[in-house]
Write a protein that holds these residues in place. Structure first.
Motif, short mmCIF file in Angstrom:
data_model
loop_
_atom_site.label_atom_id
_atom_site.label_comp_id
_atom_site.label_asym_id
_atom_site.label_seq_id
_atom_site.Cartn_x
_atom_site.Cartn_y
_atom_site.Cartn_z
N GLU A 160 0.83 -1.20 0.00
CA GLU A 160 0.00 0.00 0.00
C GLU A 160 0.87 1.26 0.00
O GLU A 160 0.59 2.22 -0.71
CB GLU A 160 -0.93 0.00 1.22
CG GLU A 160 -2.19 -0.82 1.05
CD GLU A 160 -3.17 -0.14 0.11
OE1 GLU A 160 -3.64 0.97 0.41
OE2 GLU A 160 -3.45 -0.72 -0.96
N SER A 161 1.92 1.24 0.79
CA SER A 161 2.82 2.39 0.85
C SER A 161 3.51 2.62 -0.49
O SER A 161 3.61 3.77 -0.96
CB SER A 161 3.87 2.17 1.95
OG SER A 161 4.80 3.22 1.97
N TYR A 162 3.95 1.55 -1.13
CA TYR A 162 4.64 1.69 -2.42
C TYR A 162 3.68 2.18 -3.50
O TYR A 162 4.00 3.12 -4.25
CB TYR A 162 5.25 0.35 -2.83
CG TYR A 162 6.13 0.46 -4.05
CD1 TYR A 162 7.45 0.88 -3.94
CD2 TYR A 162 5.64 0.18 -5.33
CE1 TYR A 162 8.26 1.01 -5.06
CE2 TYR A 162 6.44 0.30 -6.45
CZ TYR A 162 7.75 0.72 -6.31
OH TYR A 162 8.54 0.85 -7.42
N LEU A 163 2.51 1.57 -3.57
CA LEU A 163 1.57 1.94 -4.63
C LEU A 163 0.90 3.29 -4.38
O LEU A 163 0.29 3.85 -5.28
CB LEU A 163 0.52 0.84 -4.79
CG LEU A 163 1.05 -0.45 -5.42
CD1 LEU A 163 -0.01 -1.55 -5.35
CD2 LEU A 163 1.49 -0.23 -6.87
N ALA A 164 1.03 3.81 -3.18
CA ALA A 164 0.50 5.15 -2.90
C ALA A 164 1.26 6.21 -3.70
O ALA A 164 0.72 7.28 -4.00
CB ALA A 164 0.59 5.46 -1.41
N THR A 165 2.50 5.90 -4.06
CA THR A 165 3.33 6.88 -4.78
C THR A 165 3.80 6.38 -6.15
O THR A 165 4.59 7.05 -6.81
CB THR A 165 4.57 7.25 -3.94
OG1 THR A 165 5.30 6.07 -3.62
CG2 THR A 165 4.15 7.96 -2.65
N HIS A 166 3.33 5.20 -6.55
CA HIS A 166 3.72 4.64 -7.85
C HIS A 166 2.49 4.05 -8.54
O HIS A 166 1.79 3.23 -7.94
CB HIS A 166 4.77 3.53 -7.68
CG HIS A 166 6.05 3.98 -7.04
ND1 HIS A 166 6.18 4.13 -5.67
CD2 HIS A 166 7.25 4.31 -7.59
CE1 HIS A 166 7.41 4.53 -5.40
NE2 HIS A 166 8.08 4.65 -6.53
N ASP A 167 2.26 4.44 -9.77
CA ASP A 167 1.17 3.83 -10.53
C ASP A 167 1.51 2.40 -10.93
O ASP A 167 0.62 1.54 -11.02
CB ASP A 167 0.87 4.64 -11.80
CG ASP A 167 0.13 5.93 -11.49
OD1 ASP A 167 -0.43 6.05 -10.38
OD2 ASP A 167 0.11 6.82 -12.36
N TYR A 168 2.79 2.16 -11.19
CA TYR A 168 3.26 0.84 -11.60
C TYR A 168 4.49 0.47 -10.78
O TYR A 168 5.07 1.32 -10.10
CB TYR A 168 3.55 0.81 -13.10
CG TYR A 168 2.33 1.10 -13.94
CD1 TYR A 168 1.32 0.16 -14.09
CD2 TYR A 168 2.16 2.34 -14.56
CE1 TYR A 168 0.18 0.43 -14.83
CE2 TYR A 168 1.03 2.63 -15.31
CZ TYR A 168 0.04 1.67 -15.43
OH TYR A 168 -1.09 1.94 -16.16
N PHE A 169 4.91 -0.77 -10.87
CA PHE A 169 5.96 -1.25 -9.98
C PHE A 169 7.38 -0.88 -10.41
O PHE A 169 8.29 -0.88 -9.59
CB PHE A 169 5.84 -2.77 -9.79
CG PHE A 169 4.77 -3.14 -8.81
CD1 PHE A 169 4.99 -3.06 -7.45
CD2 PHE A 169 3.52 -3.55 -9.25
CE1 PHE A 169 4.00 -3.37 -6.53
CE2 PHE A 169 2.52 -3.87 -8.35
CZ PHE A 169 2.76 -3.79 -6.98
N ALA A 170 7.57 -0.56 -11.67
CA ALA A 170 8.92 -0.25 -12.14
C ALA A 170 8.89 0.91 -13.12
O ALA A 170 9.29 0.79 -14.27
CB ALA A 170 9.57 -1.47 -12.77
N GLY A 171 8.40 2.05 -12.65
CA GLY A 171 8.29 3.21 -13.52
C GLY A 171 7.00 3.16 -14.32
O GLY A 171 5.91 3.20 -13.76
N THR A 172 7.11 3.02 -15.64
CA THR A 172 5.93 2.84 -16.47
C THR A 172 5.54 1.37 -16.47
O THR A 172 6.24 0.52 -15.92
CB THR A 172 6.22 3.31 -17.91
OG1 THR A 172 7.35 2.58 -18.42
CG2 THR A 172 6.52 4.80 -17.95
N PHE A 173 4.41 1.06 -17.10
CA PHE A 173 3.93 -0.32 -17.14
C PHE A 173 5.00 -1.25 -17.70
O PHE A 173 5.64 -0.94 -18.70
CB PHE A 173 2.67 -0.41 -18.00
CG PHE A 173 2.16 -1.82 -18.15
CD1 PHE A 173 1.40 -2.40 -17.15
CD2 PHE A 173 2.47 -2.56 -19.28
CE1 PHE A 173 0.94 -3.71 -17.28
CE2 PHE A 173 2.02 -3.87 -19.42
CZ PHE A 173 1.25 -4.44 -18.41
N SER A 174 5.17 -2.40 -17.04
CA SER A 174 6.16 -3.38 -17.48
C SER A 174 5.66 -4.78 -17.15
O SER A 174 4.61 -4.96 -16.53
CB SER A 174 7.51 -3.13 -16.78
OG SER A 174 7.42 -3.50 -15.40
#
Length: 214
Positions: free
Chosen positions: A153-167
């Motif tokens: 939850e903390s990570y996705l609060a500031t990132h739309d995707y896990f490694a920059g843009t969709f991957s």
């Protein structure tokens, strides 16, 4: 010709989705689960462990979701759309590709097993089995899952995707996150927003439509 050996209600949907993202020509060999929910024995003709997904491409036969995703990206992602090229995001990509099945999914599998154990023991020991499995879930699984949920939850609060843009790291993470939401009680706004975001991708919708038609 690429062939995806696809087991219903399994991790192999991720590969179907990746193939659609790459707009590749491929065929699907579909397998239905047995009444016990186990994979059918025919899958052992494709891979000795009888698990899915398995991808065949010419003479090659490739198992394990992350390995298949890496293979498809290296072999067919000629525009480098699905793996970041900068150092920081490439490190995140590697991390989440391994975290999905190495850290998060084992806890979800363990929880599923503990939930199902009481249904498969003799009637007279069901109360004991329920007490033991409830203790394992409350004392071991749930506290650790709580840590993972807070982390995600903390990570996705500031990132739309896990490694920059969709991957392809997002494809790899999709299955455990969907399992987390469906198998546990709780509100996970950022995880759920991520799931909604990926489910709106045209390639995801095409893969979903193809799976439903099988």
């Amino acid at each position: 010709m690429i062939t995806l050996h696809h087991l219903e209600q399994s991790r192999s949907f991720r590969i179907l989705w990746a193939l659609e993202e790459l707009n590749l020509n491929y065929q699907i060999q579909f397998y239905r689960r047995l009444a016990t929910l186990a994979a059918p024995p025919e899958l052992k003709l494709v891979h000795p462990l009888g698990k899915a997904p398995v991808l065949t491409d010419g003479e090659q036969s490739i198992a394990e979701s992350a390995v298949i995703l890496e293979y498809l990206q290296e072999q067919y992602d000629t525009q480098q759309q699905f793996k970041p090229q900068d150092h920081a995001n490439k490190q995140q990509y590697r991390y989440w590709m391994h975290y999905a099945e190495g850290s998060l999914m084992p806890l979800l599998v363990m929880q599923l097993v503990m939930t199902n154990v009481p249904q498969h023991v003799p009637f007279l020991i069901k109360p004991v089995a329920k007490k033991i499995t409830a203790g394992v879930k409350a004392g071991f699984i749930q506290p650790r899952l709580k840590d993972h949920v807070q982390f995600l939850e903390s990570y996705l609060a500031t990132h739309d995707y896990f490694a920059g843009t969709f991957s392809f790291a997002d494809i790899q993470m999709s299955f455990p996150l969907q399992a987390l939401v469906s198998r546990t009680q709780g509100k996970y706004p950022h995880i759920q927003a991520f799931i909604q975001r990926i489910a709106e991708r045209p390639a995801y919708l095409r893969a979903q439509s193809k799976e439903q038609a099988l």
